[in-house]
Design an enzyme around this catalytic site. Sequence first.
Site, PDB file in Angstrom:
ATOM      1  N   GLY A  11       0.859  -1.186  -0.172  1.00 19.86           N
ATOM      2  CA  GLY A  11      -0.092  -0.092  -0.252  1.00 19.86           C
ATOM      3  C   GLY A  11       0.925   1.326  -0.049  1.00 19.86           C
ATOM      4  N   ALA A  83      -2.003  -2.091   7.074  1.00 18.71           N
ATOM      5  CA  ALA A  83      -3.247  -2.410   6.342  1.00 18.71           C
ATOM      6  C   ALA A  83      -4.521  -2.444   6.788  1.00 18.71           C
ATOM      7  CB  ALA A  83      -2.906  -3.918   6.059  1.00 18.71           C
ATOM      8  N   SER A  84      -5.493  -2.189   6.072  1.00 19.33           N
ATOM      9  CA  SER A  84      -6.908  -2.184   6.369  1.00 19.33           C
ATOM     10  C   SER A  84      -7.540  -2.797   5.229  1.00 19.33           C
ATOM     11  CB  SER A  84      -7.215  -0.738   6.463  1.00 19.33           C
ATOM     12  OG  SER A  84      -8.729  -0.807   6.918  1.00 19.33           O
ATOM     13  N   LYS A 159     -12.659   3.307  10.738  1.00 18.42           N
ATOM     14  CA  LYS A 159     -11.481   3.693  11.280  1.00 18.42           C
ATOM     15  C   LYS A 159     -11.522   3.911  12.760  1.00 18.42           C
ATOM     16  CE  LYS A 159      -7.886   3.504   8.181  1.00 18.42           C
ATOM     17  NZ  LYS A 159      -6.982   2.828   8.548  1.00 18.42           N
ATOM     18  N   SER A 199      -6.825  11.309  -1.555  1.00 15.70           N
ATOM     19  CA  SER A 199      -5.900  12.433  -1.566  1.00 15.70           C
ATOM     20  C   SER A 199      -5.114  12.684  -2.887  1.00 15.70           C
ATOM     21  CB  SER A 199      -5.027  12.921  -0.238  1.00 15.70           C
ATOM     22  OG  SER A 199      -5.985  12.726   0.801  1.00 15.70           O
TER      23      SER A 199
END
Length: 342
Positions: A11, A83-84, A159, A199
Amino acid sequence: MADVLVTGGSGYIGSWCVLALLDAGHSVRTTVRDPSREPGLREMLRRGGAAPDAPLQVVAADLTRDEGWPEAVRGCDAVLHVASPTLTSAPRSDDEMVGPARDGVLRVLRAARDAGVRRVVLTSAIGAVAYGHPDRDTPFTEDDWTNVDAGVEPYQKSKTLAERAAWDFVRTEGGGPELATVNPTGVLGPVLGPDYSPSLGLIRRMVDGSMPVALPFASGYVDVRDVADLHLRAMTDPAAAGERFIATSGRSLWVREVAAVLRARLGDRAAAAPTREMPLWAARGLSLVNSDLRTLRRLLGKNLDATSEKAQRLLGWRPRPVEDTLAETAESLLALSAADTA
């Protein structure tokens, strides 16, 4: 030097954390969901300056499954849990994002506890801090938590609840690892591959002309290299144990201000960046029918200013000027686009 596990090394933030650890002399193990991603990960790291013989091991582990995590953390002194779980499309319900994010955090924390890991640094987000609040004149701090009952989007809710679950776990059944969290605002900086964060996508749309007018909201921004540096400080500094750290560079910027910085720093190469801001009423109306705007509708008209005073005071962290990061981000995206079309 420590043996460190970085989850999600392929990532955007994870890859820069791996690079920072290697540069500091640590031995790194990193996880990928799919072993086929290892060559791409190693190429990204090579692009970022990693030596071919760097002490890096890549292992397969999926946050939605128990298999692989005991082996991934075995022998590690620290874990950077970056990580997610991700979805291939927008979640239809909160549970599609909240459950996997929360369960993934707990899966890593249990494995870290059982392996005798000293400290876990969790990559959370400003989404766990600044959402669901009334308008305010003071910056958000680490004492603030997103109000998940205020109708926030699934990502911010995931989150928030994942980070809360991590703190609850360490307090009630941790039995070992210290915990620190890093809560970045919008993460920008040089890109090593084609995977864009939201973003980064904002900057790309400004320079390629696909954002004709600026959307009316303000956010903080931070360089990905400074986010990686803050992770390392949170991993090593005794003062970081049990603390949250917002990562942001200076005050928040309205999108129109971001566009102005790009035009000033890049000249003709950012000539397509918007010069006008969409009226708030128009943006709100468009968000009802435009899928790209729908996830931003609760940000419209908001100024999510936050402060990184705590990280600077406790850990000596010093983020680079946001104007430099904006310019380098755009330069990197333009270079990547040129390489893709060559």
